[in-house]
Design an enzyme around this catalytic site. Structure first.
Site, PDB file in Angstrom:
ATOM      1  N   HIS A 186      36.941  30.391  21.297  1.00  0.00           N
ATOM      2  CA  HIS A 186      36.898  30.674  20.054  1.00  0.00           C
ATOM      3  C   HIS A 186      36.908  32.192  19.783  1.00  0.00           C
ATOM      4  O   HIS A 186      37.088  32.640  19.443  1.00  0.00           O
ATOM      5  CB  HIS A 186      35.748  30.396  19.245  1.00  0.00           C
ATOM      6  CG  HIS A 186      35.841  28.446  19.135  1.00  0.00           C
ATOM      7  ND1 HIS A 186      35.134  27.373  18.729  1.00  0.00           N
ATOM      8  CD2 HIS A 186      36.736  28.776  17.506  1.00  0.00           C
ATOM      9  CE1 HIS A 186      35.517  26.485  17.983  1.00  0.00           C
ATOM     10  NE2 HIS A 186      37.151  26.495  17.984  1.00  0.00           N
ATOM     11  N   CYS A 486      52.962  28.917  17.742  1.00  0.00           N
ATOM     12  CA  CYS A 486      52.029  29.597  16.934  1.00  0.00           C
ATOM     13  C   CYS A 486      51.060  29.401  18.066  1.00  0.00           C
ATOM     14  O   CYS A 486      49.200  29.716  17.173  1.00  0.00           O
ATOM     15  CB  CYS A 486      52.203  28.443  16.057  1.00  0.00           C
ATOM     16  SG  CYS A 486      51.537  26.265  16.213  1.00  0.00           S
TER      17      CYS A 486
END
EC number: 2.7.3.9
Length: 556
Positions: A186, A486
């Site tokens: 993250h 992606c």
């Protein structure tokens, strides 16, 4: 004395400045017994602290917006987990203080995750951060986190919790370096979104003395300790040249001989759209819809609320392509109304499309909302399912799309090795593939994407991962259909050239990476990219693959 250390570069750019260390974690509270008559008061203190920390995380998320908002809202849900809170109150009942009960309850949960095979090890940093914030509030001491400073600095930390990364001030934090984390953690994703140079998985980063001058190269992963004036000038010159090239780069993505490779943006919600438009994104290659569902973990958002949010993104790209991923719930994104709470290993359980097929009303509402949001708009809407394993999954999703009256292309994400191996079969049911390289690497190598200790296996340059990309692209070409990427692999400019050479038809990434990829891709012909791809696949390791591709493209 000048030395060079090697970590993993995860966010482009160069930062030169003095080291400042992240605030230390909260000390372990004393294990003292409280009188029985104080238990109710202590339970109240614990609940207030938990609610305050959750509210603070939500507020930080609202300020940060986009991907950061979804991450922080998930962390707020972690703080208020009812099972954890029940354990805290039980510990207080038998004599623990509020702070000690919180500390021990979180420690028990941490141990439980480790005992389950370290599945959610990537969320341990988030869990520890929540614990530290609650305990700090109960003890009345400063929150752990980013240091106060009037002068710009380079931040050093063992790991960075999303709450810290999301609100970093780029005017003060020139860059950051962590001992742990991986290229798809993250913090790495948020660093790229912020445009802050960052290096992760650097052993011994915490030993760098406060005030030491270092130069962080977020592209190469190199850390230059006490760099000479000559080295500083060299790095700054290279950075200036890169910025000038980026500023001059405009237009659609293409190789130097005109082979078009649309460059799309990954967005987490309407808040991410302005940056994508400014960067010249040709559309959206991954619209994550989880942000809508994290607002309330107990109830799905209404159809009307979904229509409004989807339309905001679709309207921003007239005549452009917008690829929407339906809800990817489960694993590290649990939702009370959808995902089971007793799975021994949620990453290998009911996640993504599996969850939606178990709750067809949730999928139907989302697909109907997407259909209505696109009505009357000149946009090319494409909708894809996460965690597709085989043709049966793809058919079930395509059937659901048709039943909802969705006028769009239906696609499948390739995140499980079986989907890459049987891509041609899957393409009998859907019209495009989109490679989620983060999860594809995680499942291919059995290496959690958040765990720094296995970061070499999360490296998207791993030849085995490139083989799976090539298989998918070849299948799509044979079927006359498209195959995009992606995942975070697309944000690496050099790897973007290799992916193009493997036959990938579009690349989607965080908005901040688009100019870097556009500029680099425009330097080489398709044939050069194909030769670089072949050289990378012939290598035996990620490092060898990277070096082999670089050698081909530089003409060595």
């Amino acid at each position: 004395m000048e030395t060079t250390l090697q970590g993993v570069g995860v966010s482009h750019g160069v930062a030169i400045g003095e080291v400042r260390h992240m605030g230390t974690a909260v000390l372990e509270p004393p294990a003292k017994q409280i009188p029985a008559e104080d238990a109710e008061r202590e339970q109240g203190r614990a609940r207030q602290a938990v609610d305050a920390v959750a509210a603070d995380l939500m507020a930080r998320g609202n300020l940060a917006g986009g991907e950061a908002q979804a991450v922080l809202e998930a962390q707020a849900m972690m703080a208020q987990d009812p099972e954890l809170m029940a354990d805290v109150e039980r510990r207080i009942t038998v004599g623990s203080s509020a702070e000690r009960a919180v500390y021990d309850a979180f420690a028990a949960y941490r141990a439980l995750l480790a005992g389950a095979g370290e599945y959610l090890a990537g969320r341990v940093a988030d869990l520890d951060d929540v614990r530290n914030r609650i305990v700090a509030r109960l003890l009345g001491v400063p929150m752990p986190g980013v240091p106060d400073s009037d002068e710009p600095y380079v931040l050093i930390a063992r790991d960075l919790a999303p709450a810290d990364t999301a609100l970093l001030d780029p005017a003060l934090v020139l860059g950051f370096v962590t001992e742990e984390g991986g290229p798809t953690s993250h913090s790495a994703i948020l660093a790229r979104a912020l445009g802050v140079p960052a290096v992760v998985a650097l052993p011994g980063a915490g030993e760098l003395a406060e005030g030491t001058v270092i130069a962080v190269d977020g592209s190469t992963g190199e850390i230059h300790v006490n760099p000479s004036e000559e080295k500083k000038a060299q790095l700054e010159s290279a950075a200036a040249e890169r910025r000038a090239a980026l500023a001059a780069s405009t237009g659609p993505g293409a190789t130097s001989d005109g082979h078009k490779v649309p460059l799309l943006a990954n967005v987490g919600g309407p808040a991410d759209v302005p940056a994508a438009v400014e960067a010249g994104a040709e559309g959206v290659g991954l619209f994550r819809t989880e942000f809508l569902f994290l607002d309330d973990s107990k109830n799905a958002p209404s159809e009307a609320k979904q229509i409004e949010a989807y339309r905001q993104v679709l309207e921003a790209f007239p005549e452009g392509r917008v690829v929407v991923r339906v809800l990817d719930a489960g694993a590290d994104k649990p939702l009370e109304f959808l995902t089971p709470g007793d799975e021994p290993n949620p990453a290998l359980g009911v996640r993504g499309l599996r969850t939606l097929l178990d709750h067809p009303e949730v999928l139907r509402t989302q697909l109907t909302a997407l259909a209505k949001a696109a009505e009357g708009l000149p946009v090319y809407l494409e909708v894809m399912a996460p965690m597709v394993a085989d043709r049966a999954d793809a058919k079930a999703f395509a059937d659901a799309c048709r039943e909802a009256g969705l006028q769009a292309k239906f696609g499948a994400m390739v995140e499980i090795p079986s989907a890459a191996l049987r891509a041609r079969s899957i393409l009998q049911e859907v019209e495009f593939l989109s490679l989620g390289t983060n999860d594809l690497a995680q499942y291919t190598f059995a290496a959690d994407r958040q765990v720094g200790a296995v970061s070499r296996l999360q490296d998207p340059w791993q030849p085995a991962l490139l083989d799976l990309v090539a298989l998918s692209a070849e299948a799509a070409r044979a079927e006359g259909k498209s195959c995009g990427v992606c995942g975070e692999a697309a944000s690496d400019p050099l790897l973007a050239c290799v992916l193009t050479g493997l036959g990938v038809t579009s690349l989607s990434m965080g908005a901040a990476s688009i100019p870097y990829v556009r500029t680099t891709l425009g330097k080489y012909t398709l044939a050069q990219c194909e030769r670089a791809a072949a050289a990378a696949r012939a290598a035996e390791s990620a490092e060898e693959a990277r070096n082999a591709a670089r050698a081909v493209l530089s003409g060595e």
